[in-house]
Scaffold this motif. Sequence first.
Motif, PDB file in Angstrom:
ATOM      1  N   GLU A   1       0.845  -1.194   0.000  1.00 41.19           N
ATOM      2  CA  GLU A   1       0.000   0.000   0.000  1.00 41.19           C
ATOM      3  C   GLU A   1       0.879   1.243   0.000  1.00 41.19           C
ATOM      4  OE1 GLU A   1      -2.197   1.885   3.564  1.00 41.19           O
ATOM      5  OE2 GLU A   1      -3.716   0.635   2.582  1.00 41.19           O
ATOM      6  N   PHE A   2       0.537   2.201  -0.830  1.00 38.88           N
ATOM      7  CA  PHE A   2       1.307   3.438  -0.966  1.00 38.88           C
ATOM      8  C   PHE A   2       0.891   4.351   0.196  1.00 38.88           C
ATOM      9  CE2 PHE A   2       3.118   6.075  -4.725  1.00 38.88           C
ATOM     10  CZ  PHE A   2       4.022   6.690  -3.871  1.00 38.88           C
TER      11      PHE A   2
ATOM     12  N   HIS B   1      19.212  -6.636  -8.036  1.00 40.20           N
ATOM     13  CA  HIS B   1      19.353  -6.008  -6.716  1.00 40.20           C
ATOM     14  C   HIS B   1      19.367  -4.502  -6.911  1.00 40.20           C
ATOM     15  CE1 HIS B   1      22.044  -4.542  -3.290  1.00 40.20           C
ATOM     16  NE2 HIS B   1      20.942  -4.969  -2.687  1.00 40.20           N
ATOM     17  N   VAL B   2      18.598  -3.806  -6.079  1.00 42.32           N
ATOM     18  CA  VAL B   2      18.458  -2.353  -6.153  1.00 42.32           C
ATOM     19  C   VAL B   2      18.828  -1.750  -4.807  1.00 42.32           C
ATOM     20  CG1 VAL B   2      16.799  -0.463  -6.443  1.00 42.32           C
ATOM     21  CG2 VAL B   2      16.656  -2.481  -7.918  1.00 42.32           C
ATOM     22  N   ILE B   3      19.551  -0.636  -4.849  1.00 42.53           N
ATOM     23  CA  ILE B   3      19.888   0.119  -3.637  1.00 42.53           C
ATOM     24  C   ILE B   3      19.137   1.439  -3.709  1.00 42.53           C
ATOM     25  CG2 ILE B   3      21.736   1.261  -2.338  1.00 42.53           C
ATOM     26  CD1 ILE B   3      23.667  -0.830  -3.582  1.00 42.53           C
ATOM     27  N   CYS B   4      18.411   1.771  -2.635  1.00 40.67           N
ATOM     28  CA  CYS B   4      17.574   2.966  -2.649  1.00 40.67           C
ATOM     29  C   CYS B   4      17.838   3.866  -1.444  1.00 40.67           C
ATOM     30  CB  CYS B   4      16.099   2.573  -2.672  1.00 40.67           C
ATOM     31  SG  CYS B   4      14.976   3.982  -2.873  1.00 40.67           S
ATOM     32  N   HIS B   5      18.123   5.126  -1.739  1.00 43.60           N
ATOM     33  CA  HIS B   5      18.189   6.222  -0.770  1.00 43.60           C
ATOM     34  C   HIS B   5      16.983   6.130   0.178  1.00 43.60           C
ATOM     35  CE1 HIS B   5      18.721  10.966  -0.725  1.00 43.60           C
ATOM     36  NE2 HIS B   5      18.715  10.466   0.492  1.00 43.60           N
TER      37      HIS B   5
ATOM     38  N   GLN C   1       7.957   6.505  -1.190  1.00 42.40           N
ATOM     39  CA  GLN C   1       7.843   5.050  -1.120  1.00 42.40           C
ATOM     40  C   GLN C   1       7.879   4.384  -2.484  1.00 42.40           C
ATOM     41  OE1 GLN C   1       4.448   3.634   1.157  1.00 42.40           O
ATOM     42  NE2 GLN C   1       4.578   1.626   0.207  1.00 42.40           N
ATOM     43  N   GLN C   2       7.371   5.050  -3.506  1.00 37.68           N
ATOM     44  CA  GLN C   2       7.380   4.480  -4.848  1.00 37.68           C
ATOM     45  C   GLN C   2       8.757   3.961  -5.244  1.00 37.68           C
ATOM     46  OE1 GLN C   2       7.263   7.253  -8.105  1.00 37.68           O
ATOM     47  NE2 GLN C   2       6.133   5.855  -9.442  1.00 37.68           N
ATOM     48  N   LEU C   3       9.795   4.669  -4.814  1.00 37.27           N
ATOM     49  CA  LEU C   3      11.136   4.380  -5.297  1.00 37.27           C
ATOM     50  C   LEU C   3      11.703   3.063  -4.784  1.00 37.27           C
ATOM     51  CD1 LEU C   3      12.672   7.970  -5.119  1.00 37.27           C
ATOM     52  CD2 LEU C   3      11.717   6.790  -7.103  1.00 37.27           C
ATOM     53  N   TYR C   4      11.146   2.521  -3.684  1.00 35.88           N
ATOM     54  CA  TYR C   4      11.595   1.192  -3.264  1.00 35.88           C
ATOM     55  C   TYR C   4      10.486   0.137  -3.328  1.00 35.88           C
ATOM     56  CZ  TYR C   4      10.002   3.063   1.308  1.00 35.88           C
ATOM     57  OH  TYR C   4       9.298   3.666   2.332  1.00 35.88           O
ATOM     58  N   SER C   5       9.213   0.546  -3.188  1.00 34.02           N
ATOM     59  CA  SER C   5       8.142  -0.449  -3.245  1.00 34.02           C
ATOM     60  C   SER C   5       7.894  -0.960  -4.665  1.00 34.02           C
ATOM     61  CB  SER C   5       6.843   0.140  -2.680  1.00 34.02           C
ATOM     62  OG  SER C   5       6.915   0.236  -1.275  1.00 34.02           O
TER      63      SER C   5
ATOM     64  N   PRO D   1      10.216  -1.325  -7.227  1.00 31.53           N
ATOM     65  CA  PRO D   1      11.189  -2.372  -7.564  1.00 31.53           C
ATOM     66  C   PRO D   1      10.916  -3.695  -6.847  1.00 31.53           C
ATOM     67  CG  PRO D   1      12.322  -0.300  -7.183  1.00 31.53           C
ATOM     68  CD  PRO D   1      10.892  -0.092  -6.784  1.00 31.53           C
ATOM     69  N   GLU D   2      10.484  -3.606  -5.582  1.00 32.98           N
ATOM     70  CA  GLU D   2      10.141  -4.840  -4.861  1.00 32.98           C
ATOM     71  C   GLU D   2       8.993  -5.565  -5.546  1.00 32.98           C
ATOM     72  OE1 GLU D   2       9.299  -3.442  -0.913  1.00 32.98           O
ATOM     73  OE2 GLU D   2      11.333  -3.839  -0.209  1.00 32.98           O
ATOM     74  N   ALA D   3       7.982  -4.819  -5.989  1.00 30.39           N
ATOM     75  CA  ALA D   3       6.836  -5.429  -6.663  1.00 30.39           C
ATOM     76  C   ALA D   3       7.238  -6.090  -7.975  1.00 30.39           C
ATOM     77  CB  ALA D   3       5.758  -4.381  -6.914  1.00 30.39           C
ATOM     78  N   PHE D   4       8.271  -5.572  -8.612  1.00 30.36           N
ATOM     79  CA  PHE D   4       8.755  -6.140  -9.870  1.00 30.36           C
ATOM     80  C   PHE D   4       9.685  -7.328  -9.649  1.00 30.36           C
ATOM     81  CE2 PHE D   4       8.238  -1.745 -12.056  1.00 30.36           C
ATOM     82  CZ  PHE D   4       6.880  -1.980 -12.208  1.00 30.36           C
ATOM     83  N   GLY D   5       9.892  -7.705  -8.397  1.00 24.60           N
ATOM     84  CA  GLY D   5      10.670  -8.900  -8.092  1.00 24.60           C
ATOM     85  C   GLY D   5      12.108  -8.659  -7.725  1.00 24.60           C
ATOM     86  N   ALA D   6      12.521  -7.406  -7.611  1.00 24.19           N
ATOM     87  CA  ALA D   6      13.906  -7.111  -7.254  1.00 24.19           C
ATOM     88  C   ALA D   6      14.094  -7.165  -5.743  1.00 24.19           C
ATOM     89  CB  ALA D   6      14.305  -5.736  -7.773  1.00 24.19           C
ATOM     90  N   GLU D   7      15.306  -7.455  -5.338  1.00 22.84           N
ATOM     91  CA  GLU D   7      15.698  -7.318  -3.935  1.00 22.84           C
ATOM     92  C   GLU D   7      16.139  -5.870  -3.717  1.00 22.84           C
ATOM     93  OE1 GLU D   7      19.212  -8.788  -0.837  1.00 22.84           O
ATOM     94  OE2 GLU D   7      19.226  -9.438  -2.933  1.00 22.84           O
ATOM     95  N   VAL D   8      15.647  -5.238  -2.667  1.00 22.81           N
ATOM     96  CA  VAL D   8      15.948  -3.837  -2.410  1.00 22.81           C
ATOM     97  C   VAL D   8      16.674  -3.686  -1.081  1.00 22.81           C
ATOM     98  CG1 VAL D   8      14.995  -1.526  -2.055  1.00 22.81           C
ATOM     99  CG2 VAL D   8      13.949  -3.055  -3.743  1.00 22.81           C
ATOM    100  N   SER D   9      17.811  -3.003  -1.116  1.00 20.71           N
ATOM    101  CA  SER D   9      18.530  -2.625   0.097  1.00 20.71           C
ATOM    102  C   SER D   9      18.395  -1.122   0.288  1.00 20.71           C
ATOM    103  CB  SER D   9      20.020  -2.990  -0.009  1.00 20.71           C
ATOM    104  OG  SER D   9      20.185  -4.387  -0.134  1.00 20.71           O
TER     105      SER D   9
END
Length: 403
Positions: A6-7, A109-113, A118-122, A124-132
Amino acid sequence: MVKISEFAVEHWMDAYENDAKYNLAETCCASISLNDLLAFSGQQINIIDYNQKQVYGAIRGSKPLRTNIANLYNAEVPQPLVADNVLITNGAIQANFLALYTNVGPGDHVICHYPTYQQLYSVPEAFGAEVSLWRSKENAGWQLDLDDLKSLIKPNTKLIIINNPQNPTGAILERELLQGLVNIARQHDIMIHSDEVYRPLFHSVDSDQQEHPPSIVSFGYDNVIATGSMSKAFSLAGIRLGWIVSRRPDIIEACAACRHYTTISVSQLDDSVATLALSSPTVNNLMERNIQLARQNLSVLDAFISKFKWAIDWARPQAGTTAFVKFHNKDGAPIDDVVFCQRLLEKTGVMFAPGSHCFGGGVDFKGFVRIGYVQEHQVIVDGLQALSDFMVNEYEKVPAADA
């Protein structure tokens, strides 16, 4: 079905902003009308051509608009950007979504400030990436550490995402850090995605600094994307127009191909309004107005925080339209920011965005609220007066956050 979190901040805004008397959660510079825009242009022209047939128009955005956007970046770059380096989108939110959809997928794998929108990390997660999360440091004015970044990089790191100027803190990433980021990304062949939607609203950069922090596209590294829009710094959220900028033609082409599935084109009317707004001298006059408004309102907010410093801590923002402000009780414990925001709205009509809920997943940033301060001046004055009354009469009833 792709599952996405949820955004939180947009859900909060949707739930409460229509009932707010003083919407101090708003993140756009005070909006302008078409008559205001004409005044900034100094011209007596028809923004809207009533004889123009309302077709799809230029699919990627008109060339004059894309040229004006390219010119926003060209004061800083040795090799000027041109219209073909720009793709017009339905707001920066679509620009970010398209760029992430195009460049991120399962196994990446994605690294996010962090904290950030929230869009900027949620997404990529929804697209299947691992986010740090690359966590900025509250006790250092919300700055990032390049050594922390190095420790997060993995063999499959595909993308580093930054937000500059930053939402919600109003902090900026300066040239030295950006150059270090580019050097690291180049070494590992990692793409950089920079959400620059609050650029170029640099209203409080230290006077001894010789320049505003440059855009990510100005460092000679082609493996970058910058996104922006007319909503925040340019006071025209209603036209829903944003953009993707990159020197790599393949990135622009890939994003354009994906965009066909979402928005064929933006409205010709919106394109015309944005073209005028970003032309000279209109854009210079508009930015001068917004920078002066930001400084005037930030001074009022600064005075309020000084008055209640027993209950409030902050790192004064340097750019953009938002401040991330921490409220605590007399014992120094952070308050329950969600309860605080709900009671404040109910009692006074003042609306904030609670930090732990909207930016911390219910875990981080307890006691923080995001305040948008580049409203019409009287809204800030009246809203902070109502908040002052709440601080005197109701604040001590707000519970502390759960440990």
